[in-house]
Design a protein around this motif. Structure first.
Motif, PDB file in Angstrom:
ATOM      1  N   TRP A  20      52.420  -0.829  56.462  1.00 35.58           N
ATOM      2  CA  TRP A  20      52.745   0.032  57.403  1.00 35.58           C
ATOM      3  C   TRP A  20      54.091  -0.544  58.205  1.00 35.58           C
ATOM      4  O   TRP A  20      55.091   0.237  58.601  1.00 35.58           O
ATOM      5  N   LEU A  21      54.186  -1.840  58.446  1.00 36.94           N
ATOM      6  CA  LEU A  21      55.125  -2.577  58.893  1.00 36.94           C
ATOM      7  C   LEU A  21      56.506  -2.447  58.021  1.00 36.94           C
ATOM      8  O   LEU A  21      57.565  -2.073  58.433  1.00 36.94           O
ATOM      9  N   LEU A  22      56.359  -2.643  56.734  1.00 38.96           N
ATOM     10  CA  LEU A  22      57.185  -2.439  55.692  1.00 38.96           C
ATOM     11  C   LEU A  22      57.763  -0.823  55.646  1.00 38.96           C
ATOM     12  O   LEU A  22      59.033  -0.748  55.677  1.00 38.96           O
ATOM     13  N   GLU A  23      56.899   0.144  55.776  1.00 33.85           N
ATOM     14  CA  GLU A  23      57.581   1.419  55.782  1.00 33.85           C
ATOM     15  C   GLU A  23      58.387   1.723  56.971  1.00 33.85           C
ATOM     16  O   GLU A  23      59.279   2.609  56.943  1.00 33.85           O
ATOM     17  N   GLY A  24      58.109   1.024  57.942  1.00 31.05           N
ATOM     18  CA  GLY A  24      58.879   1.360  59.395  1.00 31.05           C
ATOM     19  C   GLY A  24      60.194   0.409  59.207  1.00 31.05           C
ATOM     20  O   GLY A  24      60.803   0.543  60.473  1.00 31.05           O
ATOM     21  N   SER A  25      60.506  -0.349  58.378  1.00 36.00           N
ATOM     22  CA  SER A  25      61.604  -1.095  58.255  1.00 36.00           C
ATOM     23  C   SER A  25      62.693  -0.314  57.283  1.00 36.00           C
ATOM     24  O   SER A  25      62.317   0.044  56.531  1.00 36.00           O
ATOM     25  N   ALA A  26      63.878  -0.897  57.050  1.00 34.38           N
ATOM     26  CA  ALA A  26      64.640  -0.470  56.229  1.00 34.38           C
ATOM     27  C   ALA A  26      65.412  -1.529  55.384  1.00 34.38           C
ATOM     28  O   ALA A  26      66.096  -1.436  54.399  1.00 34.38           O
ATOM     29  N   LEU A  27      65.616  -2.771  55.895  1.00 30.65           N
ATOM     30  CA  LEU A  27      66.314  -4.037  55.388  1.00 30.65           C
ATOM     31  C   LEU A  27      65.275  -5.135  55.142  1.00 30.65           C
ATOM     32  O   LEU A  27      64.232  -5.091  55.730  1.00 30.65           O
ATOM     33  N   GLY A  28      65.722  -5.723  53.881  1.00 26.20           N
ATOM     34  CA  GLY A  28      64.880  -6.859  53.263  1.00 26.20           C
ATOM     35  C   GLY A  28      65.658  -7.731  52.568  1.00 26.20           C
ATOM     36  O   GLY A  28      66.920  -7.580  52.327  1.00 26.20           O
ATOM     37  N   ARG A  29      64.778  -8.550  51.821  1.00 25.21           N
ATOM     38  CA  ARG A  29      65.309  -9.276  50.765  1.00 25.21           C
ATOM     39  C   ARG A  29      64.863  -9.353  49.304  1.00 25.21           C
ATOM     40  O   ARG A  29      63.424  -9.592  49.498  1.00 25.21           O
ATOM     41  N   LEU A  30      65.259  -8.970  48.291  1.00 22.55           N
ATOM     42  CA  LEU A  30      64.863  -8.943  46.881  1.00 22.55           C
ATOM     43  C   LEU A  30      65.029 -10.739  46.560  1.00 22.55           C
ATOM     44  O   LEU A  30      65.865 -11.416  46.576  1.00 22.55           O
TER      45      LEU A  30
END
Length: 135
Positions: A20-30
């Protein structure tokens, strides 16, 4: 004013809450291994149909068969927030219509050979909330 480290705690969240937290965000790091190095690439993502679609400035040939994706939101002033890590097999999105869709809907940092669309199939999902310790 920052919060003293002793007054903070890290609380594990369920897999459902982490997604749910992941779905609510748009930026991250591969994050992936390349030779003897760990590579981190800023990325944008979307969660659709039980899979994570990532647009990243990495050459497709450099991304191994499995990778990790990390997203967080930490408030510098308080040290509170959350952190989510997803790991699993990845494949490059090569189907032209699907690729065109994600190129329209996910902004990238670069265009050309280092603008890659990946599908990450989560095998592990972990997450933590960084919160104030209760007195």
């Amino acid at each position: 004013m920052s919060t003293a480290p002793a007054s903070l705690r890290m609380v594990e969240v369920s897999g459902a809450e982490a997604l749910w937290l992941l779905e609510g965000s748009a930026l991250g790091r591969l994050v992936y291994a390349q030779r003897d190095l760990t590579v981190l690439r800023p990325s944008r993502h979307t969660w659709e149909y039980g899979r994570l679609v990532v647009r990243t400035p990495a050459p497709a040939a450099a991304v191994p068969a499995t990778a990790t994706y990390h997203v967080d939101e930490v408030r510098a002033a308080t040290g509170t927030g959350w952190s989510v890590t997803v790991a699993g097999p990845v494949d490059v999105i090569t189907e032209p219509d699907e690729a065109a869709h994600y190129q329209r809907t996910l902004d990238g940092w670069s265009h050309g050979p280092h603008d890659t669309l990946l599908r990450l199939h989560p095998k592990t999902v972990t997450g933590f909330r960084l919160a104030r310790a209760e007195a």
